[in-house]
Design an enzyme around this catalytic site. Structure first.
Site, PDB file in Angstrom:
ATOM      1  N   TRP A 147       0.815  -1.224   0.000  1.00 58.45           N
ATOM      2  CA  TRP A 147       0.000   0.000   0.000  1.00 58.45           C
ATOM      3  C   TRP A 147       0.840   1.261   0.000  1.00 58.45           C
ATOM      4  CZ3 TRP A 147       1.732   2.577   4.138  1.00 58.45           C
ATOM      5  CH2 TRP A 147       2.222   1.835   5.213  1.00 58.45           C
ATOM      6  N   LYS A 171      -2.437  -7.998  -8.025  1.00 56.08           N
ATOM      7  CA  LYS A 171      -3.126  -8.164  -6.736  1.00 56.08           C
ATOM      8  C   LYS A 171      -2.692  -6.996  -5.856  1.00 56.08           C
ATOM      9  CE  LYS A 171      -3.157  -9.172  -2.940  1.00 56.08           C
ATOM     10  NZ  LYS A 171      -3.445  -8.034  -2.006  1.00 56.08           N
ATOM     11  N   GLU A 247      10.713  -8.301  -3.122  1.00 62.51           N
ATOM     12  CA  GLU A 247      11.171  -7.000  -2.613  1.00 62.51           C
ATOM     13  C   GLU A 247      10.590  -6.870  -1.220  1.00 62.51           C
ATOM     14  OE1 GLU A 247      13.251  -4.974  -3.960  1.00 62.51           O
ATOM     15  OE2 GLU A 247      13.333  -5.651  -6.031  1.00 62.51           O
ATOM     16  N   CYS A 281      10.190   1.128   2.403  1.00 56.04           N
ATOM     17  CA  CYS A 281      11.185   0.088   2.680  1.00 56.04           C
ATOM     18  C   CYS A 281      12.590   0.664   2.695  1.00 56.04           C
ATOM     19  CB  CYS A 281      11.080  -0.998   1.619  1.00 56.04           C
ATOM     20  SG  CYS A 281      11.210  -0.332  -0.028  1.00 56.04           S
ATOM     21  N   SER A 435      16.159   5.698  -5.225  1.00 49.71           N
ATOM     22  CA  SER A 435      15.201   5.104  -6.171  1.00 49.71           C
ATOM     23  C   SER A 435      15.230   5.812  -7.518  1.00 49.71           C
ATOM     24  CB  SER A 435      13.786   5.207  -5.599  1.00 49.71           C
ATOM     25  OG  SER A 435      13.745   4.639  -4.318  1.00 49.71           O
TER      26      SER A 435
END
Ligand code: NAD
Length: 473
Positions: A147, A171, A247, A281, A435
């Site tokens: 989420w 999903k 991940e 994360c 990232s």
């Protein structure tokens, strides 16, 4: 209009039951979404299997064009996506806009990669035959996402899957299915053929995912989420010896050496800690600071954190939104309370305010406090002093996780020396953000398997086939 059904075989379908999606800032229901069960999952797998061969045989340039149109569609509906992310996940609008850009980057990057899937032609060492390799799509993939980045964590998977010629079952997380469903509409509008992408929102992920993993027609699982659930899914995937990309969680150390530019280190710390409200994360989890500058760093970080404005993500003045749900708020508060009970000092924040948890700085946190072992997933920064490089590395590596580490120093030699010894898949050197769609994202140890993005990303969705060609006269 944001769709709220399951997407199976190119059609939106309803289910017998629905589940509510709520705004974490207000608790209001945003939508009631179809609640897929194992039977819907099997229907989606039927559709993906039926579409697989044709999609794999579609020329790479055409697959790239579809992804490119999806990229443009996502960008042109960027504000709609940003508002949707903020409403279902809570982050401030500016951060949601950044996520839309990041998510779109994966579609662009993998549109570019689709036409560069390569093989090899080699002469065997004995010279008597030729070694030819091809890379073929693995087949139907199940893509399970979290989420915290409800859009980007999906494009990071579906981009390379489609580029490689795989069909996909998405999903999304039960807290944030709406961004996924709108993305699926954008993909369909971009010309993704029926059955190539399917979406299964559900409030009961365990039976649905387990049923799919037991079906030998499914060829790959890509999962982003907690290490705990990842471990469970790896066990389930072992039945069919499935290809997996994992991940998982992180416990990132953020190292500041005394020779660092302290202004840059504080800026980087705020970014690495507060991006996504710490619910990331790659969020810095443990601030390890060399003794001569530890107190000054903690004080300056606390001053910055105290000024961070809490509020609903939809308010342009908000810099820190709510945590995703009450369970997460209790978890974060529990970690802070445990640290304080072990003797930690609170320099900023430290108490929940309604659905919000303020930016918090702790010092004097002993090693045995839970906050050092667990992923915080909230805006809390524990600062611990260290003496010397070896001590810093021992503390940094004292975790079963190995996703990312951050390191601030003015010495290039030290940056290289320490980076090589850090047990992490990624290292931010004098940078609080790593990232990027063009870089290989992923961890070692219990942070996961495989890489997403970069040149490596598409490799997760292809298998190497080797042809031995006889050349004897
Ligand atoms: P989670 O593990 O609870 O859920 C992730 C996904 O798995 C969701 O879609 C959820 O519905 C599904 N799921 C949950 N239980 C399941 C079960 N028993 N069987 C099958 N599916 C199940 O994680 P979360 O709370 O949504 O996300 C936070 C976690 O994700 C953190 O640990 C974070 O570090 C990690 N994360 C990792 C990365 C990365 O790239 N390494 C990126 C983002 C988040």
């Amino acid at each position: 209009m944001t769709p709220t059904g399951c997407f199976i075989g190119g059609e939106w379908r309803d289910t017998d039951r629905r589940f509510p999606v709520t705004d974490p800032a207000t608790g209001q229901t945003l939508a009631e979404v179809a609640d897929a069960g194992p039977a819907d999952a099997l229907a989606a797998l039927d559709a993906a299997v039926a579409a697989q061969d044709t999609w794999a045989a579609t020329p790479p340039r055409e697959r790239a064009a579809v992804l490119r149109r999806a990229h443009d569609g996502l960008v042109s509906r960027g504000e709609e996506f940003a508002l949707l992310i903020t409403r279902e996940m809570g982050k401030p609008l500016a951060e949601s806009r950044a996520e839309v850009g990041y998510a779109a980057d994966f579609l662009q990057w993998f549109a570019e990669e689709a036409v560069r899937i390569s093989g090899e032609y080699r002469v065997s060492p004995g010279g008597d035959f030729r070694i030819v390799t091809a890379r073929q799509p693995v087949g139907p993939c199940l893509l399970v996402s979290p989420w915290n980045f409800p859009l980007a964590m999906i494009t990071r998977k579906v981009g390379p899957a489609l580029a490689a010629g795989c069909t996909a079952l998405l999903k999304p997380a039960e807290d944030t299915p709406l961004s996924c469903l709108l993305l699926v509409q954008v993909l369909a509008d971009a010309g993704v053929p029926a059955g190539v992408v399917n979406a299964l929102p559900t409030s009961r992920p365990a039976p649905l995912v387990e049923r799919l993993l037991a079906d030998p027609r499914l060829r790959k699982l890509s999962f982003t989420g907690s290490t705990e659930v990842g471990r469970l899914l790896l066990a389930q995937a072992s039945g069919n010896v499935l290809r997996t990309s994992m991940e998982l969680g992180g416990n990132a150390p953020f190292l500041v050496f005394a020779d660092a530019d302290l202004d840059a280190a504080v800026d980087g710390a705020v970014l690495a800690k507060l991006r996504n409200g710490g619910q990331s994360c790659v969020a810095a989890n443990r601030f390890l600071v060399e003794e001569p500058v530890a107190e000054e760093f903690a004080g300056r970080l606390a001053e910055r954190m105290k000024r961070v404005r809490l509020g609903p993500g939809t308010d342009p003045a908000s810099e820190l939104g709510p945590l995703i749900n009450a369970r997460q708020r209790r978890r974060v508060a529990g970690l802070v309370d445990d640290a304080v009970a072990h003797g930690a000092r609170v320099l900023a924040g430290g108490h929940a305010e309604g659905p919000f948890y303020p930016a918090t700085v702790l010092t004097g946190v002993p090693a045995e406090a839970r906050i050092h072992q667990e992923e915080i997933f909230g805006p809390v920064a524990p600062v611990t002093p260290f003496a010397g490089e070896d001590a810093a590395l021992a503390l940094a590596n004292a975790t079963p996780y190995g996703l990312v580490a951050y390191l601030y120093t003015g010495s290039l030699a030290r940056a290289l020396r320490v980076s090589e010894r850090l047990e992490a898949g990624m290292v931010g050197v004098n940078r609080g953000l790593v990232s990027n769609a063009a870089a290989p994202f992923g961890g070692i140890k219990q942070s996961g398997l495989g890489r997403e993005g970069g040149f490596e990303g598409i490799g997760e969705y292809v298998s190497t086939k080797y042809l031995a060609l006889d050349t004897a006269p």
